[in-house]
Design an enzyme around this catalytic site. Structure first.
Site, short mmCIF file in Angstrom:
data_model
loop_
_atom_site.label_atom_id
_atom_site.label_comp_id
_atom_site.label_asym_id
_atom_site.label_seq_id
_atom_site.Cartn_x
_atom_site.Cartn_y
_atom_site.Cartn_z
N ASP A 103 -43.80 5.49 -7.85
CA ASP A 103 -43.00 6.43 -7.08
C ASP A 103 -41.81 6.85 -7.94
O ASP A 103 -41.62 6.40 -9.07
CB ASP A 103 -42.56 5.81 -5.76
N TRP A 104 -40.97 7.66 -7.37
CA TRP A 104 -39.87 8.33 -8.08
C TRP A 104 -38.95 7.33 -8.81
O TRP A 104 -38.28 6.52 -8.18
CB TRP A 104 -39.07 9.14 -7.06
#
Length: 780
Positions: free
Chosen positions: A315-316
């Protein structure tokens, strides 16, 4: 002689062992056999020619904002930054809409077309672009918005999830994008969490069924050769993400081995078995170990135990977070080593290219083996081949004439109508009669932003009203349905257009109260403004004090109140429910949610949705339907009171209709069973009312005695049927008996001898397991 006998016996023993091993069932239940030999040969050939830098570039993903900026409302790519990313660092993947929000199809083709041309020219490998198309074509202007996943969960209609994903795939390809970061199957088990609405509800089976339906809708029938109308799915966020101890986004979870295997893992296993091509990883930690660093969960559980050949993406910025937030690494270089060795294949960086430099150093230093780089690159290339990007890097928009059209809009409206939950209908005040005069009030009455929630045209959904003006708010839909002369708008409380999503103006409550005196009924639209992820964290689960005051003041007029809840998670309203004659929870239905509500309130549509989670009554009484039975006990004998009680506003699976259904003749094809049996249940469902209606038929079980404290009940199967007035149907629900197993104290699946109570509607009977079985394999 003695020696010959010994050697002969040993040889026979070895042969017997080999035969037994050959005949034993594999401990892996996966998809490796679905590999396409032609694709694998192409990957082999390509890997042999690739440099280390090119392989690491394939493992790198940057956000589009790293390549340019929005100037005068238009996003423009900086050619120097673009060439640095692709030509110098060989970056193989990009994501996201610009921070300014959704783009036209034409603009997406311009941007992705540039990336593909440069990538193919200088690397010889197409780029991979991904978007968070979380409830329809959320990042392409003019695309179709479906209800959020929490609504699809409330519909209990697998076919709606499948068809909405099909349309989303079609319209995403029309935008020249082949990959989405969806579906989300984290389970919404804590009402405090800011991402409740992105999931299909609190139950692992509902998330498994709806999530796998969306995977199939996104990807089509052939996971090795996706058509130009399909996109790759990314199941997220693997796993346990929703169960943060604090209830706040991206904070630690503490999860038992039983819940981790039995509930958290189940939706991901189902989606993998449905063919999911990629998985995104949980941003936070489980039992103090960040999931991005957890080789047991990433490599063993997912890749090895399921024999999964797909790709894991972070994820980010979550490799960075291993040293910045989680503090399990000294610096970024060590964080990269930990994550890649744990099983991460692609790093959503998302702004810098130093990942490429540092990972190369780690390989040359022997801290990340070349075999791990080759495996990750192979998985990424496999995804690109499966998406057809080598043969079809771009998908011309003229090939998609149905984009944003009437056919897709009708499906979105159908999904809205089947996912808005009727929770109270005192004296059958609904449906409303034609000609009724109404006041539409509350901060959610005239807002497209509120209907859609986050991931709508932008991350926080805060620009939705700019782009969704052609659709109807609740007020506009009711005015169209009941006549402009019969509908008054006076919000009383309004959300502040900028800043914190919780900001409100409450300066017009007196005007709303005055307007109520001139109508027959009040439609009070309350809930939440849009938010997403960490900005949606909260400190108080109660509905805002301003909105409570609005409803209390309106109640003093004596006019009947229809309470409309438009919210991404259940906000506490126990003092408001008694003041209302009817309650409809529309959740986050999207652009057609206002029209669907108008159809329901007028009787043109019959509500059929059920609560996808347990709606809490009190702030200190948060639970799920599958609680352990000892969480609710009677008072013990003696001086001490050990009584415990479960109190909820509305239970999981609750929802009303304008018609009535009767269950009868509930039976199973066997009264005793073992783990290897299939259990076939039948129940007759009759529409005993005067209107056609749909009913979600649910099969529950309860283990009456077990070596671990049994759960109150568990959903084992469900389907949805449509019945005319007076019509009866025999509904069949078939499950493997092994579904009744649980993960024991030793971490192994076990089905124990004993009695099980089965329930469907108000029908209950018992069946008996006659033999205990314990599995040695991790997934039965």
């Amino acid at each position: 002689m003695k020696t010959k006998k010994t050697i002969g016996f040993s040889a026979i023993l070895i042969i017997l062992i080999l035969v037994i091993i050959t005949l034993m069932p594999s401990t892996k239940v996966g998809l490796q056999s679905s590999l396409d030999k032609g694709i694998e040969q192409k990957i082999d050939s390509l890997l042999e020619r690739m440099t280390l830098e090119e392989k690491i570039g394939q493992m790198t993903q940057l956000t589009i904002d790293a390549l340019g900026q929005t100037v005068d409302g238009e996003f423009k790519i900086d050619q120097k930054k673009l060439r640095e990313a692709i030509v110098q660092y060989k970056v193989g993947s990009f994501l996201n809409a610009p921070v300014s929000g959704a783009l036209t199809r034409e603009k997406w083709h311009e941007i992705i077309g540039q990336l593909q041309e440069l990538s193919l020219t200088h690397i010889g490998i197409p780029t991979l672009y991904g978007l968070d198309q979380n409830h329809g074509t959320t990042y392409t202007l003019g695309g179709t918005m479906f209800p959020q996943n929490i609504n699809l969960g409330a519909s209990f209609n697998r076919d709606l999830a499948f068809r909405s994903a099909q349309v989303t795939a079609y319209e995403t390809r029309a935008s020249d994008c082949p990959w989405t970061f969806s579906p989300t199957v984290d389970m919404a088990r804590d009402p405090r969490w800011s991402r409740v609405w992105e999931n299909f509800g609190e139950d692992c089976l509902v998330n498994a069924v709806m999530g796998s339906a969306m995977v199939e809708g996104f990807q089509g029938e052939d996971r090795n050769h996706l058509s130009a109308q399909n996109i790759g799915a990314t199941v997220k966020h693997y796993m346990g993400y929703s169960m943060a101890h604090s209830g706040k986004d991206r904070t630690p979870a503490y999860i038992s081995d039983q819940d981790l295997r039995e509930k958290c893992f189940a939706p991901y296993k189902a989606c993998i078995e449905a063919g999911a091509l990629s998985v995104m990883v949980n941003s936070s930690s489980i039992n103090a170990l960040p999931v991005h660093a957890n080789k047991e969960l990433l490599t063993r559980w997912l890749k090895e135990d399921l024999n999964w050949d797909g790709m894991l993406v972070t994820d980010w910025s979550d490799i960075n977070n291993l040293y910045i937030r989680e503090q399990i690494a000294r610096d970024k270089k060590e964080a990269i080593s930990i994550a890649i060795n744990a099983g991460i294949d692609m790093c959503m960086e998302p702004y810098k290219v130093d990942f490429c430099v540092l990972l190369k150093e780690l390989v040359l230093e022997g801290k990340v083996p070349m075999e791990r780089i080759d495996d990750a690159t192979r998985r990424i290339l496999r995804l690109k081949y499966r998406l057809g990007l080598f043969d079809r890097p771009n998908t011309p928009q003229e090939d998609y004439p149905l984009f944003g059209g009437k056919e897709h809009a009708l499906l979105a409206l159908e999904a809205c109508e089947e996912s808005e939950v009727l929770l109270k209908n005192k004296n059958n005040i609904l449906p409303l009669k034609p000609g009724v005069r109404m006041l539409v009030t509350g901060p959610n009455a005239n807002s497209m932003r509120c209907l859609n929630g986050g991931w709508s045209y932008s991350w926080q959904g805060n620009i939705t009203d700019i782009h969704a003006g052609q659709y109807n708010t609740i007020y506009e839909a009711l005015r169209n349905k009941f006549g402009e002369q019969n509908v008054i708008l006076e919000e009383g409380v309004r959300y502040k257009p900028y800043g914190d999503y919780r900001g409100e103006y409450a300066d017009r409550i007196p005007q709303a109260k005055q307007a109520a005196r001139h109508v027959d009924v009040i439609v009070a639209c309350i809930g939440e403004n849009s938010y997403c992820e960490t900005p949606g964290n909260l400190l108080d689960l109660d509905i805002s004090e301003n909105q409570q005051r609005l409803v209390r003041e309106l109640a003093t007029t004596g006019k009947p109140i229809i309470l409309i809840l438009n919210e991404g998670r259940p906000r506490l309203i126990k003092d408001l429910v008694p003041l209302s004659e009817a309650v409809v929870d529309i959740l986050l239905p999207g652009n057609y949610g206002g029209d669907a509500l108008a159809n329901i309130l007028s009787g043109d549509a019959n509500p059929s949705a059920k609560m996808p989670y347990t709606y809490p009554l009190n702030p200190a009484d948060l639970t799920t339907y599958d609680y352990r039975v000892s969480e609710e006990t009677d008072q013990m004998e003696g001086a001490y009171n050990y009584e415990a009680a479960i109190s909820v506003q509305w239970p999981f699976g609750y929802g009303l209709s304008y018609t009535t259904f009767e269950y009868d003749h509930f039976a199973c094809d066997r009264t005793t069973f073992t783990a290897d049996d299939m259990l076939r249940f039948e129940v007759t469902v009759t529409n005993t009312g005067k209107r056609r209606g749909k009913e979600a038929v649910m099969l529950f079980s309860r283990d009456m005695t077990a070596s671990l404290v049994p759960e109150n009940r568990r959903l084992r199967s469900f389907t949805k049927i449509d019945l005319a007035p007076g019509e009866s149907r025999v509904v069949t629900l078939t499950i493997p008996a092994s579904d009744l197993a649980f993960v024991g104290a030793d971490g192994h699946w076990v089905l124990e001898e004993g009695r099980f109570q089965m329930q469907c509607g108000d029908q209950i009977f018992n069946i008996d397991c006659t033999q205990t079985k314990r599995w040695e394999t991790p997934n039965k």
